[in-house]
Design a protein around this motif. Structure first.
Motif, mmCIF file in Angstrom:
data_model
loop_
_atom_site.group_PDB
_atom_site.id
_atom_site.type_symbol
_atom_site.label_atom_id
_atom_site.label_comp_id
_atom_site.label_asym_id
_atom_site.label_seq_id
_atom_site.Cartn_x
_atom_site.Cartn_y
_atom_site.Cartn_z
ATOM 1 N N GLY A 118 -45.738 27.029 -19.378
ATOM 2 C CA GLY A 118 -44.976 26.698 -20.574
ATOM 3 C C GLY A 118 -45.203 25.280 -21.036
ATOM 4 N N VAL A 119 -44.137 24.485 -21.070
ATOM 5 C CA VAL A 119 -44.145 23.122 -21.593
ATOM 6 C C VAL A 119 -43.421 22.226 -20.601
ATOM 7 C CG1 VAL A 119 -43.143 21.649 -23.394
ATOM 8 C CG2 VAL A 119 -44.254 23.793 -24.025
ATOM 9 N N ARG A 120 -43.918 20.992 -20.458
ATOM 10 C CA ARG A 120 -43.281 20.053 -19.536
ATOM 11 C C ARG A 120 -43.375 18.634 -20.072
ATOM 12 N NH1 ARG A 120 -41.386 20.401 -14.460
ATOM 13 N NH2 ARG A 120 -41.215 18.453 -13.283
ATOM 14 N N LEU A 121 -42.354 17.821 -19.734
ATOM 15 C CA LEU A 121 -42.435 16.386 -19.974
ATOM 16 C C LEU A 121 -43.294 15.763 -18.881
ATOM 17 C CD1 LEU A 121 -38.760 15.390 -20.918
ATOM 18 C CD2 LEU A 121 -40.708 15.761 -22.443
ATOM 19 N N ILE A 122 -44.322 15.033 -19.289
ATOM 20 C CA ILE A 122 -45.272 14.429 -18.365
ATOM 21 C C ILE A 122 -45.136 12.907 -18.433
ATOM 22 C CG2 ILE A 122 -47.714 14.156 -17.810
ATOM 23 C CD1 ILE A 122 -46.612 16.970 -17.264
ATOM 24 N N ILE A 134 -44.557 15.306 -24.228
ATOM 25 C CA ILE A 134 -44.380 16.747 -24.069
ATOM 26 C C ILE A 134 -45.751 17.421 -24.183
ATOM 27 C CG2 ILE A 134 -43.815 17.088 -26.521
ATOM 28 C CD1 ILE A 134 -41.779 19.215 -25.571
ATOM 29 N N ARG A 135 -46.116 18.208 -23.158
ATOM 30 C CA ARG A 135 -47.446 18.833 -23.086
ATOM 31 C C ARG A 135 -47.314 20.312 -22.721
ATOM 32 N NH1 ARG A 135 -51.420 14.655 -22.044
ATOM 33 N NH2 ARG A 135 -50.355 12.666 -22.360
ATOM 34 N N TRP A 136 -48.332 21.101 -23.128
ATOM 35 C CA TRP A 136 -48.508 22.437 -22.571
ATOM 36 C C TRP A 136 -48.814 22.271 -21.090
ATOM 37 C CZ3 TRP A 136 -46.642 25.497 -26.021
ATOM 38 C CH2 TRP A 136 -46.879 25.293 -27.375
ATOM 39 N N CYS A 154 -47.357 20.453 -8.343
ATOM 40 C CA CYS A 154 -48.635 20.161 -8.989
ATOM 41 C C CYS A 154 -48.626 20.688 -10.422
ATOM 42 C CB CYS A 154 -49.783 20.792 -8.198
ATOM 43 S SG CYS A 154 -50.071 19.968 -6.614
ATOM 44 N N HIS A 155 -48.927 19.805 -11.377
ATOM 45 C CA HIS A 155 -48.889 20.136 -12.793
ATOM 46 C C HIS A 155 -50.278 20.001 -13.410
ATOM 47 C CE1 HIS A 155 -44.599 19.646 -12.179
ATOM 48 N NE2 HIS A 155 -44.778 18.362 -11.868
ATOM 49 N N ALA A 156 -50.751 21.058 -14.041
ATOM 50 C CA ALA A 156 -51.966 21.000 -14.857
ATOM 51 C C ALA A 156 -51.516 21.050 -16.307
ATOM 52 C CB ALA A 156 -52.894 22.169 -14.538
ATOM 53 N N PHE A 157 -51.818 20.015 -17.074
ATOM 54 C CA PHE A 157 -51.268 19.920 -18.419
ATOM 55 C C PHE A 157 -52.343 19.562 -19.437
ATOM 56 C CE2 PHE A 157 -50.435 16.077 -15.958
ATOM 57 C CZ PHE A 157 -51.029 15.089 -16.725
ATOM 58 N N ARG A 185 -55.129 24.924 -12.892
ATOM 59 C CA ARG A 185 -55.770 24.636 -14.182
ATOM 60 C C ARG A 185 -54.956 25.234 -15.323
ATOM 61 N NH1 ARG A 185 -60.081 26.818 -11.154
ATOM 62 N NH2 ARG A 185 -61.334 25.184 -10.156
ATOM 63 N N LEU A 186 -55.084 24.586 -16.481
ATOM 64 C CA LEU A 186 -54.507 25.106 -17.719
ATOM 65 C C LEU A 186 -55.578 25.062 -18.799
ATOM 66 C CD1 LEU A 186 -51.934 25.956 -19.406
ATOM 67 C CD2 LEU A 186 -51.872 23.551 -20.118
#
Length: 258
Positions: A118-122, A134-136, A154-157, A185-186
């Motif tokens: 979804g979407v996350r604040l990075i 704010i990123r995918w 772990c976030h892939a954005f 990966r995203l």
């Protein structure tokens, strides 16, 4: 981007097209019987390039399956058409106060979710005065699930920050959990965008036994991350999709080579 040569064949496990608004439940077009059930009365809407979709209110509406769809202790991939609706977010992409993410696709575990698409604040001091942008995003969570556990989430954005012009527009997100190569990966093929992060050594992969959730996730034993917009066609695979697969899903609604 670092892409591995997949060692496990990709297999379609579930596919919800949302193309029949007359049905109360959503059939699994893969033929594997993972029926998706609506909750709270979501509203049917025209989907992305392919299939239909449902608008969610970001609070009380979501979809779920009764049983798990994918083994989260093995490599997996998730592809979903999603839309952030300005009627829910406001005129600029934003999350509610004290929220760090909203989730379109997840699969329940006992206290949290092994993956969040979804979407996350990075954390991003370059693009944001508040140090977050704010990123995918596609997140993999360790079995501990807490902020103080031995392994970081772990976030892939996406490289690009989500812009106001992307509100009310359908976007294809493809999240890949590649345990063989040790990466998350995203892919955002419509934006020619992608991101990845390496899983730390000793990553504790784990098997979530709950159903797939569309429009929300689970965190600290509670429902979280309710999606403020619409969700279109969703596919879940065992195995690792590639950038070529993501591009082909976006352009032709099928994997590369199919």
């Amino acid at each position: 981007m670092t892409e591995s040569s997949p060692t496990t064949p990709v297999r379609l496990l579930a596919w919800w097209r949302f193309d029949d608004p007359a049905r109360a439940e959503v059939d699994d077009a893969s033929g594997n019987g993972h029926t998706m059930v609506p909750h709270g009365g979501p509203t049917w809407t025209a989907g992305g390039k392919f299939g239909g979709g449902y608008a969610l209110d970001g609070a009380t509406q979501w979809f779920s399956t009764t049983d798990p769809v994918v083994r989260s202790d093995r490599s997996l991939s998730v592809a979903a058409w999603v839309r952030l609706d300005s009627a829910r977010t406001g005129p600029t992409p934003a999350l509610p106060d004290d929220w760090y993410a909203v989730t379109a696709v997840s699969q329940n575990g006992p206290s949290h979710t092994p993956f969040y698409l979804g979407v996350r604040l990075i954390d991003d001091p370059v693009h944001s005065k508040t140090n977050y942008s704010i990123r995918w995003n596609f997140t993999a969570a360790p079995v501990d699930g807490s902020e103080t556990g031995p392994v970081e989430w772990c976030h892939a954005f996406s490289r690009q920050v989500i812009q106001p012009s992307e509100l009310d527009r359908w976007v294809l997100l493809v999240g890949v959990y590649d345990l063989d190569a040790g990466f998350v990966r995203l892919y955002v093929p419509g934006n020619d965008d992608a991101g990845e992060t390496r899983l730390p050594d000793g990553w504790p992969s784990w098997r979530a036994e709950g159903g797939v959730q569309l429009g929300q996730a689970r965190f600290r034993d509670d429902v979280s991350d309710q999606w403020p917009g619409s969700i279109g066609a969703v596919r879940i695979y065992s195995g690792v999709l590639t950038a070529a697969d993501a591009a082909s899903l976006y352009a032709e609604d099928k994997l590369a080579g199919e």
